[in-house]
Design a protein around this motif. Structure first.
Motif, short mmCIF file in Angstrom:
data_model
loop_
_atom_site.label_atom_id
_atom_site.label_comp_id
_atom_site.label_asym_id
_atom_site.label_seq_id
_atom_site.Cartn_x
_atom_site.Cartn_y
_atom_site.Cartn_z
N PRO A 145 50.62 62.60 58.07
CA PRO A 145 51.77 63.43 58.48
C PRO A 145 51.53 64.93 58.29
N VAL A 146 50.75 65.31 57.28
CA VAL A 146 50.51 66.72 57.03
C VAL A 146 49.67 67.35 58.15
N ASN A 147 48.97 66.55 58.91
CA ASN A 147 48.12 67.05 59.99
C ASN A 147 48.77 67.00 61.37
N SER A 148 49.97 66.48 61.47
CA SER A 148 50.59 66.31 62.78
C SER A 148 50.90 67.66 63.42
N GLY A 149 50.48 67.79 64.66
CA GLY A 149 50.73 69.00 65.43
C GLY A 149 49.84 70.18 65.09
N LYS A 150 48.77 69.96 64.32
CA LYS A 150 47.88 71.05 63.94
C LYS A 150 46.50 70.85 64.56
N ASP A 151 45.88 71.94 64.97
CA ASP A 151 44.50 71.90 65.42
C ASP A 151 43.55 71.98 64.24
N ASP A 152 43.93 72.74 63.23
CA ASP A 152 43.13 72.89 62.02
C ASP A 152 43.79 72.04 60.93
N TRP A 153 43.21 70.87 60.66
CA TRP A 153 43.83 69.91 59.75
C TRP A 153 43.82 70.40 58.31
N SER A 154 44.92 70.13 57.60
CA SER A 154 45.03 70.47 56.18
C SER A 154 44.40 69.39 55.31
N PHE A 155 44.46 68.16 55.74
CA PHE A 155 43.93 67.04 54.99
C PHE A 155 42.83 66.39 55.81
N PHE A 156 41.64 66.32 55.24
CA PHE A 156 40.52 65.73 55.96
C PHE A 156 39.47 65.26 54.96
N THR A 157 38.57 64.43 55.44
CA THR A 157 37.44 64.01 54.61
C THR A 157 36.20 64.73 55.11
N PHE A 158 35.26 64.92 54.20
CA PHE A 158 34.00 65.55 54.58
C PHE A 158 32.88 64.95 53.76
N SER A 159 31.77 64.79 54.41
CA SER A 159 30.56 64.32 53.75
C SER A 159 29.36 64.92 54.48
N ASP A 160 28.28 65.11 53.76
CA ASP A 160 27.06 65.58 54.41
C ASP A 160 26.56 64.57 55.44
N PHE A 161 26.89 63.30 55.21
CA PHE A 161 26.49 62.26 56.16
C PHE A 161 27.18 62.42 57.51
N TYR A 162 28.37 63.02 57.53
CA TYR A 162 29.10 63.18 58.78
C TYR A 162 28.31 64.00 59.80
N LEU A 163 27.50 64.92 59.34
CA LEU A 163 26.71 65.75 60.26
C LEU A 163 25.71 64.91 61.03
N ILE A 164 24.98 64.03 60.35
CA ILE A 164 24.01 63.19 61.05
C ILE A 164 24.73 62.11 61.84
N TRP A 165 25.86 61.63 61.33
CA TRP A 165 26.62 60.63 62.09
C TRP A 165 27.16 61.24 63.39
N GLU A 166 27.58 62.49 63.34
CA GLU A 166 28.03 63.17 64.55
C GLU A 166 26.88 63.31 65.54
N PHE A 167 25.68 63.61 65.03
CA PHE A 167 24.51 63.67 65.89
C PHE A 167 24.29 62.33 66.58
N TYR A 168 24.38 61.26 65.81
CA TYR A 168 24.19 59.93 66.39
C TYR A 168 25.25 59.63 67.46
N SER A 169 26.47 60.10 67.26
CA SER A 169 27.53 59.78 68.21
C SER A 169 27.39 60.54 69.53
N VAL A 170 26.73 61.70 69.52
CA VAL A 170 26.59 62.47 70.76
C VAL A 170 25.16 62.44 71.32
N ALA A 171 24.23 61.83 70.62
CA ALA A 171 22.82 61.90 71.01
C ALA A 171 22.56 61.30 72.39
N VAL A 172 23.18 60.18 72.70
CA VAL A 172 22.91 59.52 73.98
C VAL A 172 23.37 60.39 75.14
N ASP A 173 24.60 60.91 75.06
CA ASP A 173 25.10 61.77 76.13
C ASP A 173 24.27 63.04 76.28
N GLU A 174 23.90 63.63 75.16
CA GLU A 174 23.09 64.85 75.20
C GLU A 174 21.68 64.57 75.73
#
Length: 140
Positions: A48-77
């Motif tokens: 609920p704290v993130n509803s209607g926002k482009d810049d989220w107040s509550f989020f998770t972050f990990s260094d692994f997310y960077l490589i996982w993001e690469f994996y998610s876009v690698a095929v299209d790229e």
């Protein structure tokens, strides 16, 4: 999943909070990594704290997310850079080879060689890692 949280309160109000989320049910498969990343985004978007926002107040972050993001876009790229690379090499070879049939030989030949390279990688069991991705793009 287990969660460990630390919150700092000032006057009864939470000023900042940090939680450690252990995702220990993820296998070493790329599809599991991508699914975990998308699940974390969905959980974050539903807060609920993130509803209607482009810049989220509550989020998770990990260094692994960077490589996982690469994996998610690698095929299209990889598809986009392959198409643009083959087109660029074909056009440039048509300019530098002074015969009109160069276009009909160079373009299909580069496509066949690239598909052959991808087939050999697949047959060998080599997955598309960041180093392999750069090598594939540079091979055109």
């Amino acid at each position: 999943r287990s969660i460990r949280c630390l919150a700092v309160r000032s006057g009864g109000e939470i000023m900042s909070s940090r939680c450690t989320v252990y995702m220990n049910n993820i296998d070493d498969e790329v599809t599991d990594f991508i699914a975990a990343l998308e699940d974390q985004r969905a959980v974050t978007a539903r807060q609920p704290v993130n509803s209607g926002k482009d810049d989220w107040s509550f989020f998770t972050f990990s260094d692994f997310y960077l490589i996982w993001e690469f994996y998610s876009v690698a095929v299209d790229e990889l598809i986009l850079t392959t198409i643009l690379g083959v087109a660029a090499v074909t056009v440039l070879s048509t300019i530098f080879i002074p015969h009109w049939t160069a276009f009909f030989f160079v373009g299909p030949l580069i496509c066949v060689l690239y598909v052959d390279l991808l087939g050999v990688l697949q047959f060998s069991g080599i997955s598309v890692s960041p180093v392999c991705y750069v090598s594939l793009v540079m091979s055109i």
